[in-house]
Design an enzyme around this catalytic site. Structure first.
Site, PDB file in Angstrom:
ATOM      1  N   SER A 215      47.178 100.163  -4.169  1.00 32.00           N
ATOM      2  CA  SER A 215      48.122 101.002  -4.906  1.00 32.00           C
ATOM      3  C   SER A 215      47.362 102.036  -5.745  1.00 32.00           C
ATOM      4  O   SER A 215      46.593 102.833  -5.202  1.00 32.00           O
ATOM      5  CB  SER A 215      49.032 100.118  -5.757  1.00 32.00           C
ATOM      6  N   ASP A 349      58.331 100.960   1.753  1.00 40.86           N
ATOM      7  CA  ASP A 349      57.812 100.838   0.383  1.00 40.86           C
ATOM      8  C   ASP A 349      58.737 101.605  -0.555  1.00 40.86           C
ATOM      9  O   ASP A 349      58.836 102.830  -0.471  1.00 40.86           O
ATOM     10  CB  ASP A 349      56.395 101.420   0.327  1.00 40.86           C
ATOM     11  N   HIS A 380      55.992  97.166  -1.055  1.00 35.69           N
ATOM     12  CA  HIS A 380      54.823  97.604  -1.818  1.00 35.69           C
ATOM     13  C   HIS A 380      53.926  96.407  -2.075  1.00 35.69           C
ATOM     14  O   HIS A 380      54.248  95.526  -2.888  1.00 35.69           O
ATOM     15  CB  HIS A 380      55.255  98.245  -3.138  1.00 35.69           C
TER      16      HIS A 380
END
Length: 434
Positions: A215, A349, A380
């Site tokens: 991320s 996501d 995610h």
């Protein structure tokens, strides 16, 4: 009497229809609930192999052949795994199922501005399959650290495969570590990660590096490698999972209710506020860049953008939010990365808008060293696998990263010495002839 009989006969006609009408209403209600469940859980969505964008080169063919999970069907848990929201929520709430507890050593690195970077070092549980010394240098997601369940799961899996792991703890993220300067982690500051990588290179002079970012950590590692090509020395490859590539473009999508992004924005902002306020003694005061009015605005902030405008951009003296997002996004540096680069995203996501995925896809179309893998499901940082309801301890994401790293190590092992990563001392025969 005839009138009464007719009345009674009317009742005998109506009465049997009442239960049938109620049964019909029940069936309609059940059908509606089932329809909502099917839609919300996305049960009708098919499973598929990741959509892979790459150039046809010997290395990429070798990687896809040696890491077959990238080209095989990803099958999430049947009942809920096709919902990006539930994958994301399960990652956010639980992290992982039955996470191991790897034991490492915490390292403290003093920075030039008075800050103290920390990372945790985990030694491998056995020899690497190639016999080489290989270290995973790992950058977690926003506000995360080595104690998060998804990091522990990945570290434990990597250790078993013979990798040493170094995990950065984002500045200010660990609740029991006080800040030693009026600064904490930001969206794209690479200082702490660079310090950790420098320590690993110095302490283990013969180790190869596998760079991994999750991320926000994906943005940091790609920016780090692209900022200066010397940062790529001794790096075998880089893997980035679920990053958004451009904060400036992402901020517009985070204000939309599509895929509930505005709600996720609020939740992440609330978590950031808690982290910042836990260090208010270090971040706010006469000797810092923050004022009492900034603290007041922080309390009322409901989005990451408001927090970035009020607090985060000021840590590095950015004059505006736009400047902060522009200078801290890897989209302006990632084209300088020349080591093999695997970029992984999920189409469902809820945090990364589909428009942002043109960045990695275009990059993979233009650069031979880049592979872009887009899964249909995974949410995610979810990517859970499992038969029906209960997910497996290891996720598809864990297996892909280690599988890709194994393939790269194998490729490096079979190269002639003059072509090995970071080798500047042994010229190739053609270089000698020249």
């Amino acid at each position: 009497m005839a009138t009464q009989d007719s009345v009674y006969s009317d009742y005998t006609i109506v009465a049997p229809e009442m239960p049938a009408m109620f049964d019909g209403m029940k069936l309609a209600a059940v059908a509606t609930v089932l329809y909502v469940i099917v839609r919300c859980l996305n049960l009708k969505s098919p499973t598929a192999a990741p959509d892979i964008t790459y150039q046809d080169t010997p290395l990429n063919r070798f990687l896809l052949k040696s890491c077959p999970i990238l080209t095989k069907e990803y099958i999430p848990p049947l009942l809920w795994g096709k919902s990006g929201h539930l994958q994301t929520a399960l990652y956010g709430k639980m992290g992982r199922v039955s996470s191991p507890h790897p034991i490492g050593l915490r390292k403290y690195l003093p920075m030039q501005d008075g800050a103290t970077a920390t990372f945790d070092l985990f030694e491998p549980m056995g020899d690497h399959r190639t016999g080489d010394d290989v270290t995973m240098v790992i950058c977690p997601g926003i506000g995360n650290h080595s104690e998060k369940h998804y990091i522990r799961t990945f570290v434990g899996h990597s250790q078993k495969e013979g990798y040493r792991c170094a995990v950065l703890n984002h500045l200010g993220a660990l609740p029991n570590i006080e800040l030693t300067s009026p600064r904490m982690f930001t969206y794209g500051c690479t200082w702490e990660f660079a310090s950790m990588v420098g320590y690993i290179k110095k302490t283990f002079p013969h180790t190869h590096l596998i760079v991994v970012g999750f991320s926000l950590g994906g943005n940091i590692v790609c920016k780090f490698l692209g900022e200066n090509r010397t940062n790529q020395e001794r790096v075998l490859c880089c893997v980035s999972v679920c990053q958004g590539y451009s904060a400036l473009r992402a901020q517009e999508t985070f204000l939309q209710w599509d895929q509930c992004r505005r709600f996720y924005n609020f939740l992440m902002a609330d978590n950031m506020k808690k982290i910042i306020l836990s260090h208010r003694g270090s971040l706010f005061g006469s000797a810092t860049k923050m004022e009492d009015s900034d603290l007041s605005r922080l309390y009322t902030a409901t989005s990451l953008m408001q927090i970035d405008e009020t607090i985060m951009r000021k840590f590095h003296g950015h004059n505006s939010l736009k400047e902060y997002y522009e200078k801290e996004s890897c989209v302006h540096y990632i084209h300088n990365v020349d080591v093999p680069l695997l970029l992984v995203n999920s189409a469902d996501d809820p945090l990364v808008h589909g428009s942002l995925l043109t960045i990695p896809r275009t990059l993979a179309e233009k650069k031979q060293n880049v592979i872009f893998a887009l899964t249909l499901h995974g949410g995610h940082l979810g990517f859970f696998e499992g038969a029906v309801l209960v997910p497996q301890p290891l996720t598809w994401m864990d297996k892909v990263i280690v599988g890709y790293a194994n393939a790269m190590c194998q490729w490096e092992k079979q190269k002639p010495p003059c072509q090995k990563s970071g080798n500047l001392s042994t010229p190739c025969p053609e270089e000698k002839a020249a």
